[in-house]
Design an enzyme around this catalytic site. Structure first.
Site, short mmCIF file in Angstrom:
data_model
loop_
_atom_site.label_atom_id
_atom_site.label_comp_id
_atom_site.label_asym_id
_atom_site.label_seq_id
_atom_site.Cartn_x
_atom_site.Cartn_y
_atom_site.Cartn_z
N TYR A 99 0.88 -0.68 0.42
CA TYR A 99 -0.40 0.06 0.54
C TYR A 99 1.03 1.28 0.27
O TYR A 99 0.52 2.48 -0.60
CB TYR A 99 -0.62 -0.27 1.25
N ASN A 138 -12.56 -1.69 -5.32
CA ASN A 138 -11.97 -2.06 -6.39
C ASN A 138 -13.02 -3.02 -6.64
O ASN A 138 -13.74 -4.06 -6.47
CB ASN A 138 -10.99 -3.16 -6.91
N GLU A 165 -0.11 -17.78 -9.25
CA GLU A 165 0.83 -16.48 -9.47
C GLU A 165 2.43 -17.00 -9.58
O GLU A 165 2.74 -16.16 -10.03
CB GLU A 165 0.25 -15.18 -10.03
N CYS A 196 -5.63 -6.38 -7.37
CA CYS A 196 -5.76 -5.85 -5.82
C CYS A 196 -5.57 -6.91 -5.29
O CYS A 196 -4.57 -6.73 -3.71
CB CYS A 196 -6.74 -5.15 -5.28
N HIS A 197 -5.35 -8.53 -5.04
CA HIS A 197 -5.21 -9.14 -4.24
C HIS A 197 -3.37 -9.77 -4.23
O HIS A 197 -2.55 -9.88 -3.33
CB HIS A 197 -5.60 -10.09 -4.75
#
Length: 173
Positions: free
Chosen positions: A105, A128, A163, A136-137
């Site tokens: 952040y 979001n 990912e 946003c994850h």
């Protein structure tokens, strides 16, 4: 090409079963407007790809490809989500965090040239409207801890792990 059956204020919906639960996709002829986790889907069932409205087909296809590890970057048209100017700026920055990467952040606040806005960045991140598509994850605490996620921390953890095999290269892509 057939004329649209949706007026500009109308939305079509589709439901996609994923490893992290049922997603609701919402779009107009202008583009994708929302991707939302359904914690209590009730009687809703996944939409067959053959039954997905035209304005949702590409989003549905790309999300399936993302979960199948066949797609890293979404390329979609968006029905401009409503938000403050600050939220819009944060949502734009989310799209720059590369697949398999994370940012804090604080990183986003600094990129927005407002390092004191960490909480405001977190609040905008939590609003979001396009979960997964605007990633946003991938936003974590400055300490590296997983913090806050509108879809719940177990989903955030799963998405980040999903990912990880590709997590090489620059932070912002």
């Amino acid at each position: 090409m057939a004329a649209s059956i949706l007026s500009p204020s109308d939305f079509a919906y589709a439901y996609l079963s994923t490893p992290v639960g049922l997603l609701e996709l919402k779009a107009s002829d202008a583009g994708l407007a929302a991707v939302t986790f359904l914690d209590e889907p009730g009687s809703l069932a996944p939409t067959s790809p053959l039954a997905v409205a035209g304005c949702l087909r590409e989003a549905h296809r790309q999300l399936q490809a993302y979960f199948g590890r066949e797609l890293r970057d979404f390329s979609l048209l968006y029905d401009q989500p409503r938000g403050t100017e600050f939220q819009q700026r944060v949502w734009h920055m989310l799209q720059r965090v590369g697949y398999g990467r994370t940012a804090s952040y604080l990183d986003l606040a600094r990129l927005l040239e407002n390092p004191g806005a960490v909480r405001a960045v977190g609040a905008a991140n939590g609003q979001n409207p396009l979960a997964i598509v605007w990633p946003c994850h991938r936003i974590i605490g400055a300490s590296g801890q997983l913090t806050g996620y509108a879809g719940g921390l177990p989903r955030k953890k799963w998405l980040l792990a999903h990912e990880q095999p590709a997590a090489q290269g620059e932070l912002f892509g």
